[in-house]
Design a protein around this motif. Sequence first.
Motif, short mmCIF file in Angstrom:
data_model
loop_
_atom_site.label_atom_id
_atom_site.label_comp_id
_atom_site.label_asym_id
_atom_site.label_seq_id
_atom_site.Cartn_x
_atom_site.Cartn_y
_atom_site.Cartn_z
N TYR A 34 0.75 -1.25 -0.26
CA TYR A 34 -0.19 0.06 -0.08
C TYR A 34 0.85 1.14 0.16
O TYR A 34 2.19 1.20 0.45
N PHE A 35 0.24 2.36 -0.40
CA PHE A 35 0.84 3.64 -0.10
C PHE A 35 -0.16 4.53 0.10
O PHE A 35 -1.05 4.72 -0.49
N ARG A 36 0.15 5.15 1.53
CA ARG A 36 -1.31 5.93 1.90
C ARG A 36 -0.74 7.23 2.49
O ARG A 36 0.27 7.49 2.97
N ILE A 37 -1.69 8.36 2.36
CA ILE A 37 -1.44 9.69 2.68
C ILE A 37 -2.48 10.02 3.95
O ILE A 37 -3.55 9.87 3.73
N HIS A 38 -1.94 10.41 5.08
CA HIS A 38 -2.75 10.99 6.24
C HIS A 38 -2.78 12.52 6.02
O HIS A 38 -1.78 13.13 6.10
#
Length: 200
Positions: A34-38
């Motif tokens: 995954y690649f996630r941005i908060h």
Amino acid sequence: MKIRQSTVLLLIFVLGSISAQAADRACVVPGRGYFRIHVGSAGLFGAFGHDHLIEATKIEGCATIDQKDLMHSSITLAFPTSEIRVIDPKEAKDRPEVQKTMETEVLDVSRYPQVKFESTGVEGAVTGQQLRVRCKLTIRGKTLPVVIPITFMHQADGIYRAVGKFTFKQSTFRIKPFRVAGGTVKVKDELQTEFEIFLK
């Protein structure tokens, strides 16, 4: 004493074979990782705003991995902006509106179809797991240098795994943080990212 041309060609072939064995080409395994941005809220009434979670649902790219010396390795990754999704688990009602805003006002996906990482160097132990990867990060057509700390390992199944976190500011890429209510509620300029990528 002259060296025969056939001998030189043989030497080049042998050296090339050794080099090829030392370097391994591995590409992103689709559907894994995954690649996630908060995205956090800010402003005078930021406490009443919503934090958002964004995920790149498609990751493309390959790496050249020098198994004897990771500092001679390189990687290029691309994230199609049309495949980046707002996945806020607690705010399903507002999700379509946030998605539209992200696509049109933040990422401008029609003009900028990719977010891209391209490594320029690797720092750390020769074969150790803790590395710092120097990259060129391109968002909305603007390219800037970043340094990303990662944990890198070669698993028993032959697959490479990279895990890491880093932060960046939207404004450095000419992105104006989205705001509502006259700016009393807006998203934070600094974004936090986390990723787990598998390559084979």
